[in-house]
Design an enzyme around this catalytic site. Structure first.
Site, PDB file in Angstrom:
ATOM      1  NE  ARG A   1      -2.107   1.875   3.312  1.00 22.26           N
ATOM      2  CZ  ARG A   1      -2.034   1.590   4.631  1.00 22.26           C
ATOM      3  NH1 ARG A   1      -2.712   0.586   5.137  1.00 22.26           N
ATOM      4  NH2 ARG A   1      -1.288   2.318   5.415  1.00 22.26           N
TER       5      ARG A   1
ATOM      6  CD  GLU B   1       4.651   4.007   5.717  1.00 27.42           C
ATOM      7  OE1 GLU B   1       5.699   3.402   5.955  1.00 27.42           O
ATOM      8  OE2 GLU B   1       3.615   3.835   6.388  1.00 27.42           O
TER       9      GLU B   1
ATOM     10  CG  ASN C   1       2.604   0.920   4.621  1.00 24.13           C
ATOM     11  OD1 ASN C   1       3.192   1.121   5.670  1.00 24.13           O
ATOM     12  ND2 ASN C   1       1.849   1.844   4.049  1.00 24.13           N
TER      13      ASN C   1
ATOM     14  CB  SER D   1      -3.961  -3.145   8.099  1.00 20.99           C
ATOM     15  OG  SER D   1      -3.523  -1.899   8.544  1.00 20.99           O
TER      16      SER D   1
ATOM     17  CE  LYS E   1       8.597   5.084   7.646  1.00 22.65           C
ATOM     18  NZ  LYS E   1       7.970   3.792   7.743  1.00 22.65           N
TER      19      LYS E   1
ATOM     20  CE  LYS F   1       8.205   9.921   7.349  1.00 17.89           C
ATOM     21  NZ  LYS F   1       7.418   9.280   6.285  1.00 17.89           N
TER      22      LYS F   1
ATOM     23  CD  GLU G   1       7.324   0.342   7.802  1.00 17.75           C
ATOM     24  OE1 GLU G   1       6.197   0.795   7.567  1.00 17.75           O
ATOM     25  OE2 GLU G   1       8.358   0.733   7.228  1.00 17.75           O
ATOM     26  N   GLY G   2       4.428   1.147  11.571  1.00 18.41           N
ATOM     27  CA  GLY G   2       3.338   0.962  12.520  1.00 18.41           C
ATOM     28  C   GLY G   2       2.823   2.222  13.185  1.00 18.41           C
TER      29      GLY G   2
ATOM     30  NE  ARG H   1      -4.071   5.201   6.588  1.00 13.54           N
ATOM     31  CZ  ARG H   1      -2.799   5.052   6.889  1.00 13.54           C
ATOM     32  NH1 ARG H   1      -2.435   4.449   7.995  1.00 13.54           N
ATOM     33  NH2 ARG H   1      -1.861   5.496   6.068  1.00 13.54           N
TER      34      ARG H   1
HETATM   35  P1  ADP Z   1       4.742   4.415   9.625  1.00 13.46           P
HETATM   36  O1  ADP Z   1       5.529   3.347   8.986  1.00 13.46           O
HETATM   37  O2  ADP Z   1       4.943   4.528  11.089  1.00 13.46           O
HETATM   38  O3  ADP Z   1       3.282   4.373   9.234  1.00 13.46           O
HETATM   39  P2  ADP Z   1       4.811   6.876   8.093  1.00 13.46           P
HETATM   40  O4  ADP Z   1       5.911   7.324   7.223  1.00 13.46           O
HETATM   41  O5  ADP Z   1       3.570   6.440   7.399  1.00 13.46           O
HETATM   42  O6  ADP Z   1       5.372   5.752   9.058  1.00 13.46           O
HETATM   43  O7  ADP Z   1       4.456   8.047   9.121  1.00 13.46           O
HETATM   44  C1  ADP Z   1       3.422   7.940  10.055  1.00 13.46           C
HETATM   45  C2  ADP Z   1       2.499   9.135   9.959  1.00 13.46           C
HETATM   46  O8  ADP Z   1       3.220  10.345  10.143  1.00 13.46           O
HETATM   47  C3  ADP Z   1       1.814   9.284   8.623  1.00 13.46           C
HETATM   48  O9  ADP Z   1       0.619   8.529   8.572  1.00 13.46           O
HETATM   49  C4  ADP Z   1       1.555  10.780   8.559  1.00 13.46           C
HETATM   50  O10 ADP Z   1       0.394  11.103   9.300  1.00 13.46           O
HETATM   51  C5  ADP Z   1       2.748  11.364   9.285  1.00 13.46           C
HETATM   52  N1  ADP Z   1       3.822  11.705   8.336  1.00 13.46           N
HETATM   53  C6  ADP Z   1       4.806  10.905   7.916  1.00 13.46           C
HETATM   54  N2  ADP Z   1       5.608  11.520   7.034  1.00 13.46           N
HETATM   55  C7  ADP Z   1       5.116  12.762   6.891  1.00 13.46           C
HETATM   56  C8  ADP Z   1       5.508  13.903   6.110  1.00 13.46           C
HETATM   57  N3  ADP Z   1       6.575  13.849   5.330  1.00 13.46           N
HETATM   58  N4  ADP Z   1       4.760  15.018   6.227  1.00 13.46           N
HETATM   59  C9  ADP Z   1       3.683  15.064   7.031  1.00 13.46           C
HETATM   60  N5  ADP Z   1       3.268  14.035   7.786  1.00 13.46           N
HETATM   61  C10 ADP Z   1       3.971  12.896   7.727  1.00 13.46           C
HETATM   62 MG    MG Z   2       2.376   4.857   7.504  1.00 16.19          MG
END
Ligand code: ADP
Ligand code: MG
Length: 473
Positions: A127, A146, A148, A153, A307, A366, A370-371, A449
């Protein structure tokens, strides 16, 4: 994303909202939008509705289409990376020195690479997540947050949310709006790919094994996909690492058996976080990777979703390595990248650090996790960069600024109030390769979401985001 999907007089009509909230909860339950409760996470005796928005959220049609159209390229890209051990070795060289979880995964990758590959079928269900970045000087653009590649899910429950929003909009007196909520069926899309891989494995008695966590609050999301498989007469079992540790074995042909049942596919809905693993689980993971079972994902595909790989892909010339002579494909993928910066030791990494310290509010730091709930924002970035010597465990990313919209978030046990929200669009992809032949490459549906803007981070599972639907504008 643009303004709200419903007119102001609906959004601010308290009596109507009260009625709609009741209708919404009952309709969600009727459609199986379910979640086990915090109080009884091990059983389905008492359940609640999965958190969701009262109304769908506007998404510009062109950006939605762009996300759908680039998905098959991301499917291909992940598959290519998963097989490129030189690339993964180079890309992850920094993180595996300091991040024990990534190092452990990588160790298994190396081990199985050195052995003759037992299974030539590779199945990836992924996803790709996006936010729509709004800058003062231009229209919103699609930016990937990102991808996944393991345990992505909500494909199951997202198949059931459109009917709920359609119903709410009708009761709200907006039948025309109701027609604009898109159909979506990732449960069927993901199950079709699992079914195809099962068929290619070629043993009618073999099962699809969902590798699951101990506490399965989100079991109904799994069940949607599971039941789609049973509909196609494909047997499914659900097991934890500890179950496989007890009864799992490889026969002399490296076929995987669990409880005496041959496993055609291991579908991971777990195994993406360090605390998902005990020493026993690591042993089990290695056994499964070595087996003839199709792994969804295999360990290379899991690593392709880190990442760090995402950041390396954004460097000049790297996409070209995977799509030589396909400048159009490269351009379409690259257009979705936000600024991503290395934290490696050296001049370039030093520049990243200086840039982050100067304007921390413009970035997200970051780790290789994940998660949800792991990222670092704002002043906290300065603290971490000044205190921690292990900066190579992180990447830095431009903070994406989506347009806020107002909505009501419905969550078991929480008061309903009008909230300013931000949304994230996910596109499901399914890809199957057998040897060198790509036999399946599809977009399998979408997920929206939405979370209250007061939270910088966090998904549905950690109790921040809720399920939503795009309302194309
Ligand atoms: P994870 O693997 O923990 O899901 P993500 O990269 O999806 O990591 O980051 C988790 C959440 O943080 C995202 O769902 C989003 O709400 C926020 N986020 C992540 N990267 C960004 C970004 N570059 N700008 C704004 N919000 C972000
Ligand atoms: Mg995420």
């Amino acid at each position: 994303m643009a303004a709200e999907a419903v007119p102001e007089e609906v959004l601010l009509n308290n009596d109507l909202i009260k009625e709609l909230v009741e209708v919404a909860k009952d309709t969600a339950l009727l459609h199986g939008l379910l979640l086990r409760t915090k109080e009884s996470p091990y059983s389905s005796e008492v359940v609640s509705y999965i958190p969701f928005t009262l109304f769908p959220t506007p998404v510009p049609r062109d950006l939605f289409q762009q996300a759908l159209q680039v998905q098959t390229l991301f499917n291909q890209l992940v598959d290519k990376i998963s097989r490129d051990s030189c690339f993964l070795e180079e890309a992850l060289a920094g993180p595996i020195k300091v991040d024990m979880f990534t190092a452990r995964l990588f160790q298994i990758y190396r081990t199985v690479q050195q052995e003759a590959c037992a299974q030539s079928i590779a199945l990836c269900l992924n996803r790709s997540d996006y936010m729509l970045d709004l800058r003062p000087d231009r229209n919103a653009t699609l930016k990937q947050i990102e991808i996944n590649t393991i345990a992505a899910s909500f494909g199951g429950l997202a198949s059931r949310t459109p009917d709920v929003h359609r119903h709410i909009l009708k009761v709200a007196g907006l039948p025309e709006h109701s027609k604009r909520v898109l159909d979506n069926n990732p449960a069927a899309g993901l199950a079709s790919a699992l079914a195809k891989a099962w068929e290619l494995y070629g043993s009618v008695k073999a099962v699809v094994m969902f590798l699951v966590e101990d506490i399965q609050r989100n079991i109904f999301d799994h069940r949607c996909i599971e039941n789609e498989l049973w509909k196609r007469n494909i047997p499914v079992i659900r097991r934890r690492f500890s179950d496989v540790f007890k009864t799992g074995l490889l026969d002399q042909d490296k076929k995987l058996f669990v409880d005496g049942k041959e496993v055609a596919i291991v579908y991971f809905r777990h195994g993406y976080m360090p605390d998902n693993y005990t020493e026993q689980s690591w042993e089990v993971r290695l056994m499964m990777e070595r087996s003839q079972a199709v792994k969804c994902p295999d360990i290379g595909t899991q690593l392709a979703g880190t990442k760090k790989v995402q950041q390396v892909l954004a460097q000049p010339g790297v996409l070209e390595r995977f799509f030589p002579n396909e400048p159009e494909a490269v351009a379409r993928i690259r257009a979705t990248f936000a600024g991503l910066y290395t934290m490696d030791i050296g001049e370039e990494g030093d520049r990243t650090v200086a840039m982050a310290l100067a304007n921390p509010e413009k970035f997200v730091l970051k780790p290789q996790r994940e998660g949800g709930g792991n990222n670092i924002y704002g002043e906290e970035i300065c603290r971490v960069l000044q205190e921690k010597s292990e900066r190579v465990a992180y990447i830095l990313m431009d903070k994406v600024n989506p347009q806020p919209s107002r909505n009501y978030l419905l969550r078991h046990g929480s008061p309903v109030k009008l909230a300013t929200c931000l949304s994230e669009l996910g596109i499901f992809g399914a890809h199957i390769r057998q040897g060198t032949d790509v036999v399946w490459n599809q977009c399998a549906g979408h997920l929206l979401r939405t979370k209250s803007a007061e939270y910088a981070d966090g998904g549905v599972a950690v109790g921040v985001a809720v399920l939503d639907n795009p309302f194309l504008v």
